[in-house]
Design a protein around this motif. Structure first.
Motif, PDB file in Angstrom:
ATOM      1  N   ASP A 270       0.857  -1.192   0.000  1.00 30.82           N
ATOM      2  CA  ASP A 270       0.000   0.000   0.000  1.00 30.82           C
ATOM      3  C   ASP A 270       0.890   1.237   0.000  1.00 30.82           C
ATOM      4  O   ASP A 270       1.626   1.486   0.956  1.00 30.82           O
ATOM      5  N   LEU A 271       0.822   2.034  -1.075  1.00 29.67           N
ATOM      6  CA  LEU A 271       1.733   3.171  -1.206  1.00 29.67           C
ATOM      7  C   LEU A 271       1.466   4.256  -0.167  1.00 29.67           C
ATOM      8  O   LEU A 271       2.394   4.926   0.282  1.00 29.67           O
ATOM      9  N   ALA A 272       0.213   4.457   0.224  1.00 29.74           N
ATOM     10  CA  ALA A 272      -0.080   5.450   1.259  1.00 29.74           C
ATOM     11  C   ALA A 272       0.539   5.033   2.588  1.00 29.74           C
ATOM     12  O   ALA A 272       1.100   5.864   3.313  1.00 29.74           O
ATOM     13  N   GLU A 273       0.446   3.747   2.918  1.00 32.74           N
ATOM     14  CA  GLU A 273       1.078   3.251   4.137  1.00 32.74           C
ATOM     15  C   GLU A 273       2.597   3.389   4.044  1.00 32.74           C
ATOM     16  O   GLU A 273       3.259   3.784   5.013  1.00 32.74           O
ATOM     17  N   ALA A 274       3.152   3.109   2.873  1.00 30.61           N
ATOM     18  CA  ALA A 274       4.591   3.219   2.683  1.00 30.61           C
ATOM     19  C   ALA A 274       5.058   4.662   2.860  1.00 30.61           C
ATOM     20  O   ALA A 274       6.080   4.920   3.498  1.00 30.61           O
ATOM     21  N   ALA A 275       4.313   5.601   2.307  1.00 32.88           N
ATOM     22  CA  ALA A 275       4.672   7.006   2.450  1.00 32.88           C
ATOM     23  C   ALA A 275       4.643   7.432   3.915  1.00 32.88           C
ATOM     24  O   ALA A 275       5.518   8.156   4.393  1.00 32.88           O
ATOM     25  N   ALA A 276       3.627   6.983   4.632  1.00 28.72           N
ATOM     26  CA  ALA A 276       3.501   7.334   6.042  1.00 28.72           C
ATOM     27  C   ALA A 276       4.664   6.801   6.870  1.00 28.72           C
ATOM     28  O   ALA A 276       5.083   7.420   7.846  1.00 28.72           O
ATOM     29  N   VAL A 298      10.198   0.178  -5.140  1.00 26.96           N
ATOM     30  CA  VAL A 298       8.851   0.689  -4.889  1.00 26.96           C
ATOM     31  C   VAL A 298       8.281   1.122  -6.230  1.00 26.96           C
ATOM     32  O   VAL A 298       8.976   1.775  -7.014  1.00 26.96           O
ATOM     33  N   PRO A 299       7.034   0.761  -6.563  1.00 21.95           N
ATOM     34  CA  PRO A 299       6.476   1.130  -7.874  1.00 21.95           C
ATOM     35  C   PRO A 299       6.525   2.635  -8.124  1.00 21.95           C
ATOM     36  O   PRO A 299       6.257   3.433  -7.222  1.00 21.95           O
ATOM     37  N   GLU A 300       6.844   3.021  -9.338  1.00 20.93           N
ATOM     38  CA  GLU A 300       6.950   4.428  -9.717  1.00 20.93           C
ATOM     39  C   GLU A 300       5.589   4.927 -10.201  1.00 20.93           C
ATOM     40  O   GLU A 300       5.449   5.495 -11.284  1.00 20.93           O
ATOM     41  N   LEU A 303       1.699   7.676  -5.343  1.00 22.32           N
ATOM     42  CA  LEU A 303       2.591   8.118  -4.275  1.00 22.32           C
ATOM     43  C   LEU A 303       3.982   7.511  -4.382  1.00 22.32           C
ATOM     44  O   LEU A 303       4.934   8.028  -3.808  1.00 22.32           O
ATOM     45  N   GLY A 304       4.104   6.428  -5.155  1.00 20.26           N
ATOM     46  CA  GLY A 304       5.410   5.823  -5.353  1.00 20.26           C
ATOM     47  C   GLY A 304       6.403   6.768  -6.000  1.00 20.26           C
ATOM     48  O   GLY A 304       7.611   6.684  -5.747  1.00 20.26           O
ATOM     49  N   GLN A 305       5.921   7.687  -6.834  1.00 22.27           N
ATOM     50  CA  GLN A 305       6.821   8.670  -7.444  1.00 22.27           C
ATOM     51  C   GLN A 305       7.441   9.555  -6.369  1.00 22.27           C
ATOM     52  O   GLN A 305       8.635   9.878  -6.416  1.00 22.27           O
ATOM     53  N   ALA A 306       6.630   9.967  -5.397  1.00 28.05           N
ATOM     54  CA  ALA A 306       7.140  10.795  -4.314  1.00 28.05           C
ATOM     55  C   ALA A 306       8.077   9.998  -3.412  1.00 28.05           C
ATOM     56  O   ALA A 306       9.123  10.490  -2.982  1.00 28.05           O
ATOM     57  N   ASP A 309      11.309   9.589  -5.174  1.00 28.11           N
ATOM     58  CA  ASP A 309      12.029  10.863  -5.191  1.00 28.11           C
ATOM     59  C   ASP A 309      12.821  11.041  -3.904  1.00 28.11           C
ATOM     60  O   ASP A 309      13.994  11.405  -3.913  1.00 28.11           O
ATOM     61  N   ARG A 310      12.172  10.786  -2.765  1.00 28.91           N
ATOM     62  CA  ARG A 310      12.851  10.950  -1.469  1.00 28.91           C
ATOM     63  C   ARG A 310      13.969   9.921  -1.309  1.00 28.91           C
ATOM     64  O   ARG A 310      15.033  10.225  -0.777  1.00 28.91           O
ATOM     65  N   LEU A 311      13.721   8.685  -1.771  1.00 32.65           N
ATOM     66  CA  LEU A 311      14.747   7.658  -1.654  1.00 32.65           C
ATOM     67  C   LEU A 311      15.955   7.983  -2.527  1.00 32.65           C
ATOM     68  O   LEU A 311      17.108   7.779  -2.123  1.00 32.65           O
ATOM     69  N   ARG A 312      15.729   8.500  -3.736  1.00 29.53           N
ATOM     70  CA  ARG A 312      16.852   8.887  -4.593  1.00 29.53           C
ATOM     71  C   ARG A 312      17.665  10.004  -3.959  1.00 29.53           C
ATOM     72  O   ARG A 312      18.900  10.018  -4.040  1.00 29.53           O
ATOM     73  N   ARG A 313      16.984  10.945  -3.307  1.00 33.66           N
ATOM     74  CA  ARG A 313      17.701  12.018  -2.616  1.00 33.66           C
ATOM     75  C   ARG A 313      18.495  11.467  -1.431  1.00 33.66           C
ATOM     76  O   ARG A 313      19.612  11.897  -1.154  1.00 33.66           O
ATOM     77  N   ALA A 314      17.900  10.496  -0.725  1.00 32.53           N
ATOM     78  CA  ALA A 314      18.606   9.880   0.400  1.00 32.53           C
ATOM     79  C   ALA A 314      19.841   9.124  -0.055  1.00 32.53           C
ATOM     80  O   ALA A 314      20.829   9.024   0.672  1.00 32.53           O
ATOM     81  N   ALA A 315      19.786   8.554  -1.272  1.00 33.60           N
ATOM     82  CA  ALA A 315      20.900   7.756  -1.785  1.00 33.60           C
ATOM     83  C   ALA A 315      21.921   8.583  -2.540  1.00 33.60           C
ATOM     84  O   ALA A 315      22.980   8.051  -2.927  1.00 33.60           O
ATOM     85  N   ALA A 316      21.660   9.869  -2.757  1.00 30.59           N
ATOM     86  CA  ALA A 316      22.574  10.694  -3.554  1.00 30.59           C
ATOM     87  C   ALA A 316      23.923  10.809  -2.882  1.00 30.59           C
ATOM     88  O   ALA A 316      24.030  10.836  -1.654  1.00 30.59           O
ATOM     89  N   PRO A 317      25.021  10.866  -3.675  1.00 30.26           N
ATOM     90  CA  PRO A 317      26.365  11.008  -3.080  1.00 30.26           C
ATOM     91  C   PRO A 317      26.457  12.279  -2.247  1.00 30.26           C
ATOM     92  O   PRO A 317      25.892  13.316  -2.604  1.00 30.26           O
ATOM     93  N   ARG A 318      27.142  12.174  -1.119  1.00 29.76           N
ATOM     94  CA  ARG A 318      27.375  13.327  -0.253  1.00 29.76           C
ATOM     95  C   ARG A 318      28.836  13.433   0.065  1.00 29.76           C
ATOM     96  O   ARG A 318      29.612  12.521  -0.203  1.00 29.76           O
TER      97      ARG A 318
END
Length: 322
Positions: A270-276, A298-300, A303-306, A309-318
């Protein structure tokens, strides 16, 4: 499918009772404010906040503005530097949002604050909004009540044209009609994050100092801007098809086996549950003893797009990480 005019209710005791019942059941409502109509839900309920994103079709996890009935209620959730107290005394209730540090025990959903250590918070002036906030007794997350990217709503009818809400409180046309001004702080320096319903010049006159302006390439930390990413200390590996014994696993659906620690965004998919669950679970998996966090696909869609998006930002090189 959008709601109908039958979802529109005039302000009053019966409407307030109905609105509070829906909010306590985790369902968003259309709430009038002096700026624009908000899509309001219990700010402390992860699933209710996730429904806001889902209903709006919001493409990224932007932080949401938290509305409270009073400055005293706001102080339960955030710390006020002296300049912020001065602005609250002069402009609350009203169209000014302050971005302030979350208190350590702040119960507001991490999803509502986009995983940041700050909250964007204000006290609205509209009497119907204040009645509902007072009766509800807690904070409400309330971005504009429209599909993402569309024109902000300034009447109850605008809301029901776009969103399938069970109730919109018809507080008439919004008296300000533009979103609130947002002010944050870099140390003790006040910073204009978004122009809005209170003129910057009026704020500067009260503070007796100029507001700093946000540079184009600054990190985003307020609604109405692109979102800065939430990155745990551990490295994040996306689209994991396997998991190592020293990795933590952020699962979605049937989980992989063999991880040192596993949390599941939504066993049922459930994408809403996943987002929460996203921000809280990323933090919970961020242990010093693990080599990294493996994230299942996670399906694109929706809400999977959002989420992605957050997961890609979390995985971005720092800095310090390749």
């Amino acid at each position: 499918m959008p709601a109908t005019e039958h979802a529109i209710f005039k302000p009053g005791a019966a409407t307030t009772t109905r609105a509070v019942a829906l909010l306590r059941a985790g369902l968003p409502i259309g709430l009038p404010t002096e700026t624009v109509y908000g899509l309001a839900a219990d700010a402390c309920d992860d699933k209710a906040v996730a429904r806001i994103f889902e209903m709006k079709g919001r493409p990224t996890f932007n932080p949401l503005i938290i509305h409270t009935a009073s400055a005293e209620m706001a102080e339960r959730f955030v710390d006020f530097p002296e300049a912020a107290r001065t602005l609250a005394r002069h402009f609350w209730p009203g169209p000014l949002t302050l971005v302030l540090p979350r208190k350590p025990d702040c119960p507001v959903s991490l999803l509502a604050s986009a995983g940041l250590d700050t909250l964007a918070i204000r006290v609205p002036a509209h009497p119907a909004a204040r009645d509902i906030l007072t009766a509800f007794g807690g904070p409400l997350a309330a971005p504009s009540a429209n599909r993402s990217g569309h024109v902000s709503p300034t009447t109850a009818w605008h809301v029901v044209e776009e969103l399938p809400v069970a109730l919109v409180v018809d507080g008439g046309a919004c008296t300000v009609g533009v979103e609130s001004t947002i002010v944050g702080f870099e140390g003790t320096t006040p910073l204009l994050l978004r122009p809005g319903g209170v003129a910057a010049e009026d704020i500067e006159a009260v503070l007796e100092q100029r507001l700093a302006r946000r540079a184009v390439n600054d990190a985003i930390n307020a609604p109405g801007q692109l979102n800065s990413h939430y990155a745990p200390n551990a490295g994040v590996r996306l689209d994991a098809a396997d998991v190592a014994a020293d990795e933590a696993l952020l699962a979605y659906g049937p989980p992989l086996t063999g991880a040192a620690l596993t949390l599941n965004l939504s066993p049922a998919g459930d994408l809403a549950e996943a987002a929460a669950n996203l921000f809280a679970m990323l933090r919970a998996l961020d242990h010093p003893g693990i080599s990294g966090i493996a994230v299942m696909p996670v399906p694109e869609t929706g809400l999977g797009q959002a989420i992605n998006d957050r997961l890609r930002r979390a995985a971005a090189p720092r800095e310090g990480r390749t």
